[in-house]
Design an enzyme around this catalytic site. Sequence first.
Site, PDB file in Angstrom:
ATOM      1  N   ARG A 117     -50.540 -22.837 -26.815  1.00  0.00           N
ATOM      2  CA  ARG A 117     -50.155 -23.836 -25.812  1.00  0.00           C
ATOM      3  C   ARG A 117     -49.586 -25.062 -26.528  1.00  0.00           C
ATOM      4  O   ARG A 117     -50.044 -25.425 -27.603  1.00  0.00           O
ATOM      5  CB  ARG A 117     -51.414 -24.220 -25.040  1.00  0.00           C
ATOM      6  CG  ARG A 117     -51.221 -25.220 -23.922  1.00  0.00           C
ATOM      7  CD  ARG A 117     -50.560 -24.598 -22.737  1.00  0.00           C
ATOM      8  NE  ARG A 117     -50.772 -25.399 -21.522  1.00  0.00           N
ATOM      9  CZ  ARG A 117     -50.041 -25.250 -20.426  1.00  0.00           C
ATOM     10  NH1 ARG A 117     -49.073 -24.342 -20.368  1.00  0.00           N
ATOM     11  NH2 ARG A 117     -50.304 -25.968 -19.362  1.00  0.00           N
ATOM     12  N   THR A 396     -42.146 -18.881 -15.507  1.00  0.00           N
ATOM     13  CA  THR A 396     -42.884 -18.433 -16.673  1.00  0.00           C
ATOM     14  C   THR A 396     -42.561 -16.957 -16.802  1.00  0.00           C
ATOM     15  O   THR A 396     -41.943 -16.382 -15.915  1.00  0.00           O
ATOM     16  CB  THR A 396     -44.368 -18.689 -16.395  1.00  0.00           C
ATOM     17  OG1 THR A 396     -44.535 -20.083 -16.255  1.00  0.00           O
ATOM     18  CG2 THR A 396     -45.289 -18.161 -17.459  1.00  0.00           C
ATOM     19  N   GLY A 488     -45.905 -17.876 -12.116  1.00  0.00           N
ATOM     20  CA  GLY A 488     -46.234 -18.312 -10.756  1.00  0.00           C
ATOM     21  C   GLY A 488     -46.939 -19.646 -10.696  1.00  0.00           C
ATOM     22  O   GLY A 488     -47.514 -19.988  -9.663  1.00  0.00           O
ATOM     23  N   GLY A 489     -46.941 -20.422 -11.793  1.00  0.00           N
ATOM     24  CA  GLY A 489     -47.559 -21.742 -11.766  1.00  0.00           C
ATOM     25  C   GLY A 489     -49.016 -21.637 -11.359  1.00  0.00           C
ATOM     26  O   GLY A 489     -49.758 -20.776 -11.830  1.00  0.00           O
TER      27      GLY A 489
HETATM   28  O1  DON Z   1     -49.254 -23.322 -17.654  1.00  0.00           O
HETATM   29  C1  DON Z   1     -49.112 -23.338 -16.453  1.00  0.00           C
HETATM   30  O2  DON Z   1     -50.001 -23.083 -15.663  1.00  0.00           O
HETATM   31  C2  DON Z   1     -47.741 -23.675 -15.872  1.00  0.00           C
HETATM   32  N1  DON Z   1     -47.028 -24.564 -16.750  1.00  0.00           N
HETATM   33  C3  DON Z   1     -47.014 -22.395 -15.698  1.00  0.00           C
HETATM   34  C4  DON Z   1     -45.670 -22.619 -15.079  1.00  0.00           C
HETATM   35  C5  DON Z   1     -45.178 -21.446 -14.342  1.00  0.00           C
HETATM   36  O3  DON Z   1     -45.809 -20.441 -14.216  1.00  0.00           O
HETATM   37  C6  DON Z   1     -43.845 -21.636 -13.733  1.00  0.00           C
HETATM   38  N2  DON Z   1     -43.462 -20.458 -13.054  1.00  0.00           N
HETATM   39  N3  DON Z   1     -43.706 -20.171 -11.983  1.00  0.00           N
END
Ligand code: DON
Length: 584
Positions: A117, A396, A488-489
């Site tokens: 990360r 992502t 999927g955030g």
């Molecule tokens: O690490 C995370 O939870 C977010 N930055 C992930 C971002 C993400 O999945 C964007 N796509 N949908």
Amino acid sequence: MKKSSISAVLAALLWCAAPISASAQAQAQAPEPQPIISGWARALPSLSRNGMVVSQERTASQVGLDILKAGGNAVDAAVAVGFALAVTLPRAGNIGGGGFMLVHLAGSAKTVAIDYRETAPASTSRDVFLDENGAYSAQKAQSSGLAVGVPGTVAGLAMAHARYGSGRFSLADLIAPAIALAREGVLVDDDLADSLPHAERRLGRWPATRKIFFRPDGRVLGRGDRLMQPELAETLAAIARLGPSGFYEGATAERLVAAVASAGGRMTLEDVRDYRAVEREPVRGRFRGREILSMPPPSSGGVHIIQILNVLEGFPLAEWGQNSARTIHVMAEAMKHAYADRAEHLGDPDFATVPVRGLTSPAYAARIRERISLESATPAKQIRPGHPHAFESDQTTHFSVVDKDGNAVSNTYTLNFSYGLGLVVEGAGFLLNNELDDFAAAPGAANAYGMLGGAANAPGPGKRPLSSMSPTIVLENGEVALVTGSPGGSRIITIVLQALLDMIEHGMNPAESAISPRVHHQWSPDELRTERGLSPDTIRLLEGKGHAVRVQPTIGSIQTIQRREGWLYGASDTRQRGGGALGY
Ligand code: DON
């Protein structure tokens, strides 16, 4: 469906239909196990025996498959896919972002989690994302150089290769396909053609980005154009030559720091030089006799998938049926409790004490279960974080790899938004993340995904922002049974949860699971989000229980490999174009 899968299914059908010959002959030559394809299945996975790569972009899957065929293990293949996606899927594949990798080694029956990360620069203060009135500033947290975390991908992939690669390939061997793709260019179709117009405004702000992703006429590249990335090829070549120091030191590091400064950030050469990937213990749980292994903090994913599975294990979901109103209702209730806990308790474990054992304990889940009414939804404001001591689009990307020996890699990585900050590092050719928006800028201030958080996830020097990325591996009798994950955030946690339930509880294959409508509740806002495809009757029943149901665009892009009796079953989510489930 691919030709190989068609022939395998046909072979299976023919084998089933063959007359039973002399039993002596049958005993002498036990038949090869055949793939298990239910006659009820309306979607079929790809099939293979020896190894498989499932990713969101077909060329990258092919790169991984070539490495497997040439004798590489799952980790070698995953590292090659990770670098290739940085070229072929630049909206999420990256070397300027970060992520998480789970590695399962069949020989030693060991699973490790590699945390790569991004970290906040040393200059990051608690109030870095607040405006002059003390309010959350989306401009600072999402669109400026302050949002850029020190990238972790190169360190993470290099660590995976050095510690768990087969030893048959050098890092340079695994980067070589990515260098060729960057140098020779990739045809713009499928994902690039779909995603670039949506990101046009973010990308168009920076001259270094326009040089790569825009035509001379000022529009983003379109279908049929070629994406050429010569500077990225040079950066990848430096990493191939020098290892991680080709990225974290010297000319690349200097260019990275200059690019961040040009966008108003304060990253130093020391911040970049000091970046380290970290190996951690996966978070573990059990569900219906299987062992669930997933990503520990600073991702919240594994903790909350296991927490929710623990709550749901007490309900007869298989009997109630996948996506019935009753099943969705209890799932949504369990999700609310988990996301309330996430906001309060989760953060970087190197800076805050995260009660992982409490949150993942079956006894804690039993407490939550007692508070769930089967008849009515509890309003989110009546749900407070417990005491366990004792959104948009899919930017992502996830890939899953299994090799012939049963080793497996489950990897999710990201730039956060589609194409991250949109800023390409001048002279180095790679896109920068805007990951630091995943911090909780202030109590009560929701980030881009509507997520709330507290002190445990406050911005701070050297800290890693809390993530929802959830690369997951399921073991059955100690052997890999499932490898899965998704973008999927904030919804990643519930997407992966539903994939696990589909395949473990509801007996679906990965392709059937991938096409099923998904639901999501994240406590705040108090709404039950669903995709199209639930019946109006089901929605009415859920509304009758008090859920505010919102039918919204698609959720996630799952990339799964299932392993049963010598066969691999793969599916790349059909919600995006261009994915590849390739095996041999
Ligand atoms: O690490 C995370 O939870 C977010 N930055 C992930 C971002 C993400 O999945 C964007 N796509 N949908």
